[in-house]
Design a protein around this motif. Sequence first.
Motif, short mmCIF file in Angstrom:
data_model
loop_
_atom_site.label_atom_id
_atom_site.label_comp_id
_atom_site.label_asym_id
_atom_site.label_seq_id
_atom_site.Cartn_x
_atom_site.Cartn_y
_atom_site.Cartn_z
N THR A 157 0.91 -1.18 0.06
CA THR A 157 -0.07 -0.06 0.15
C THR A 157 0.89 0.94 0.07
O THR A 157 0.42 2.07 -0.97
N PHE A 188 1.12 4.11 -3.04
CA PHE A 188 1.14 5.52 -2.73
C PHE A 188 2.35 6.30 -3.19
O PHE A 188 2.24 7.46 -4.02
N SER A 199 2.39 6.05 -7.42
CA SER A 199 1.35 7.00 -8.03
C SER A 199 1.86 8.26 -8.21
O SER A 199 1.30 8.93 -9.04
N PHE A 207 -2.71 11.80 -11.11
CA PHE A 207 -4.08 12.35 -10.76
C PHE A 207 -4.75 13.31 -11.68
O PHE A 207 -5.90 12.99 -11.79
N ASN A 265 -5.33 2.84 -8.68
CA ASN A 265 -5.36 1.88 -7.63
C ASN A 265 -5.61 2.90 -6.50
O ASN A 265 -6.23 2.43 -5.60
N VAL A 266 -4.80 3.85 -6.30
CA VAL A 266 -4.89 4.55 -5.20
C VAL A 266 -6.26 5.34 -5.05
O VAL A 266 -6.64 5.32 -3.92
N ILE A 267 -6.76 5.90 -6.39
CA ILE A 267 -8.00 6.51 -6.12
C ILE A 267 -8.90 5.51 -5.58
O ILE A 267 -10.01 5.81 -4.97
N PHE A 303 -8.74 2.78 -3.99
CA PHE A 303 -8.43 2.42 -2.33
C PHE A 303 -9.02 3.62 -1.57
O PHE A 303 -9.81 3.26 -0.59
N ILE A 304 -8.74 4.87 -1.96
CA ILE A 304 -9.18 5.97 -1.26
C ILE A 304 -11.02 5.96 -1.10
O ILE A 304 -11.28 6.20 -0.28
N ALA A 305 -11.52 5.73 -2.48
CA ALA A 305 -12.84 5.77 -2.53
C ALA A 305 -13.55 4.83 -1.93
O ALA A 305 -14.37 5.00 -1.14
N THR A 315 -12.51 3.45 0.72
CA THR A 315 -12.18 3.29 2.12
C THR A 315 -13.21 4.59 2.80
O THR A 315 -13.61 4.51 3.85
N ALA A 316 -13.30 5.73 2.01
CA ALA A 316 -14.07 6.76 2.24
C ALA A 316 -15.48 6.39 2.13
O ALA A 316 -16.29 7.14 2.79
#
Length: 309
Positions: free
Chosen positions: A50, A54, A57, A74, A284-286, A288-290, A292-293
């Motif tokens: 993870t 980050f 990315s 991004f 992938n990071v986006i 993961f954040i989406a 989680t949020a």
Amino acid sequence: MSATTSSPPGTVRAGAGGSRRRDGRRRSPYPHWFFLPAAVVYAVLFLVPTLLSFYFSLTRWTIFSSEFIGLDNFAQFFSEPALTKGFVNTFVYAVVTSGAKVVLGMALGLLLTSQIVGRGYLRSVVFFPVLVSTVGVGITFQVLMNPEKGVVNQALGAFGIDQVGWLTNPSLALFSVALVDIWKGVGLATVIYMAGIVSIPNEYREAAKVDGAGAWTTFRNIVLPLSWPATSTVVTLSLIGGLRSFDLIWAMTKGGPGFTSDVIASVIYKQYQAGFYGLSTAGNVILFIAVTAIVIPLTRFLSKKEVEM
């Protein structure tokens, strides 16, 4: 003269079960280093990848080199219509599939816990799609939904309905895949609801019957609130699965026609195929954040509602 033993500060003497803290909590009989193997596995398989994701990315990287470019990946991800289309499709797909699984799972759970003929056989039929390979289901329905030779359109043609481009019509492709996803996943939702409904004590239903409550009143005031833990579980699992969906969509449409049925996972895969590793890592990071949020606040909300009910 008798010997005395001293206890560590903050504890009081206890029996064979181990020491007890002054606040009444029992001290764990296992040393903390027992948790070390699990912690190492968790760090190697989750934390390290993870953190590396980050970092990468923020770079333009290949297998042998990387160049730090900040947030350019991004910015590019959200500036390209095809990528943002996949982002929107992901949420549409997740909401449609999870909502349908909740409604159909509840309905089938009520049906299959009632006194009907062939209940055991019907339970097996409903749960069977869960056991089948997702890729196998996707390939099978790709053939069944073929606009010209598919069995689905041939059956509709017998009723005078023209051929439908289930997977070739840009406005239908995503929802056609979502329909197959619902068919495959509703069995698990049904089993969860069955467990929740069966666990409700019969005394509640009997009391409602004595008070003259009908089927709808009993469902609304007893079954629905007392099966809320099942609803919470189905919503959480279905939404996470919908947000992370890839294999069924790739097997049926590969994100087509065009980019109309692309989701974030399929967009990420296409970017990897094209060699844009930094951009795909940012995706992938986006994702993961989406996830989680959305999932963490939703889980807390559902848990709070469960306590209130």
